[in-house]
Design an enzyme around this catalytic site. Structure first.
Site, PDB file in Angstrom:
ATOM      1  N   SER A 194       0.834  -1.185  -0.101  1.00  9.62           N
ATOM      2  CA  SER A 194       0.097   0.123  -0.004  1.00  9.62           C
ATOM      3  C   SER A 194       0.730   1.334  -0.016  1.00  9.62           C
ATOM      4  CB  SER A 194      -0.831   0.105   1.129  1.00  9.62           C
ATOM      5  OG  SER A 194      -1.579   1.242   1.456  1.00  9.62           O
ATOM      6  N   TYR A 214      -1.177  -0.192  10.211  1.00 10.72           N
ATOM      7  CA  TYR A 214      -1.442  -0.809   8.827  1.00 10.72           C
ATOM      8  C   TYR A 214      -0.426  -0.203   8.038  1.00 10.72           C
ATOM      9  CZ  TYR A 214      -3.758  -0.927   4.140  1.00 10.72           C
ATOM     10  OH  TYR A 214      -4.068  -1.280   2.717  1.00 10.72           O
TER      11      TYR A 214
END
Ligand code: NAD
Length: 269
Positions: free
Chosen positions: A151, A164
């Site tokens: 990501s 995350y």
């Protein structure tokens, strides 16, 4: 010769019933691959497999949990019995979790450590464990392509989603590590690469990006202001890169990260 051909390749996708995963399933089934849909929701997974088969493709669904070794072993046995090989593994399961998000009026000192641990578990170990199990077929075949879904958050720390971000940064590092591990010990037919999607509106980030009435949150507005393309990505916009990485078109490519983000990562002011 079609460099990008994936016909008859067995492509295993975890998190395949999610928003990005669904686009991958439909695409690779249409391209003639044998698609293995691994997801948590049996009803949604079977329906997705039905859709792909009705459209003329080959797809099968198995229930999984990417953190459950026994379940993954069962998936592996089922896939090998059914198709006899695994050509491509897309580690798509992952995402942020609301409990691990730091609210705007809170700080790092309020962080729910257990929730952060769960996010790291899902995104990092939910990539490591399926790789350890499914790559065994690739070692036997001396051939295979693993694609991890990292990501933008793993490249540039985003506010509020510390867990995350660190997990996805670790996925990028693990991708590079696995490149050397697999190719030097088992041969150059084994490749591992990652993609870093920017911002796509899906289930795992819906509450961060949209209000209950569907309008954009201030965070989403800020993201778009920093995105040269001025919009979120569409799931289909990942498919060209995935097809390249899944096919022989990328056969000398391993340990790389492809950023797919409408320019977000490259842009400053
Ligand atoms: P999504 O929430 O629609 O899909 C995520 C999928 O992962 C869901 O189907 C969920 O059931 C599955 N999953 C969660 N825990 C699991 C577990 N323990 N075992 C098996 N499956 C599990 O979100 P998405 O955006 O489609 O996410 C796909 C991947 O893309 C994730 O790794 C996510 O981190 C990554 N990603 C998304 C974006 C984005 O903007 N949406 C950006 C960068 C990276």
């Amino acid at each position: 010769m079609n460099l990008f051909d994936v016909k008859d390749r067995v492509i295993v996708i975890t998190g395949a019933t999610g928003v990005l995963g669904r686009a991958m399933v439909h695409h690779f089934a249409e391209e003639g691959a044998k698609v293995v849909i691994l997801g948590r929701n049996e009803q949604v997974g079977n329906q997705l497999a039905d859709e792909a088969v009705k459209a003329g493709g080959t797809a099968v669904f198995y229930t999984t949990n990417v953190l459950d070794k026994e379940r993954l072993e069962q998936n592996y046995a089922d896939i090998m019995e059914r198709f006899g090989r695994i050509d491509v593994l897309i580690n798509g399961a992952g995402g942020n979790m609301p409990g691990a998000t730091i609210a705007p009026d809170k700080t790092l000192f309020d962080l729910d450590l257990e929730a952060m641990r769960q996010v790291v578990d899902l995104n990092l170990f939910g990539t490591v464990l399926p790789t350890m199990i499914f790559a065994r077929a690739m070692v036997e075949q001396k051939q295979g392509s693993i694609i991890n879904i990292a990501s933008e958050a793993g490249l540039r720390p985003l506010t509020r989603v510390a867990g995350y971000g660190v997990a996805k940064a670790a996925v990028i590092n693990f991708t590079k590590y696995m490149c050397g591990e697999l190719a030097t010990k088992f041969g150059p037919g084994l490749r591992v690469n990652a993609i870093a999607p920017g911002f796509f509106l899906t289930e795992q980030n819906r509450t961060l990006l949209t209000n209950p009435d569907g309008s954009l949150t201030p965070r989403a507005e800020t993201i778009l202001a920093h995105t040269p393309f001025k919009r979120f990505g569409e799931p289909e916009e990942l498919l060209g890169t995935l097809q390249w990485l899944a096919s022989d078109a990328s056969r000398f490519v391993s340990g790389t990260l492809t950023v797919i983000d409408g320019g977000f990562d490259a842009f400053s002011i």
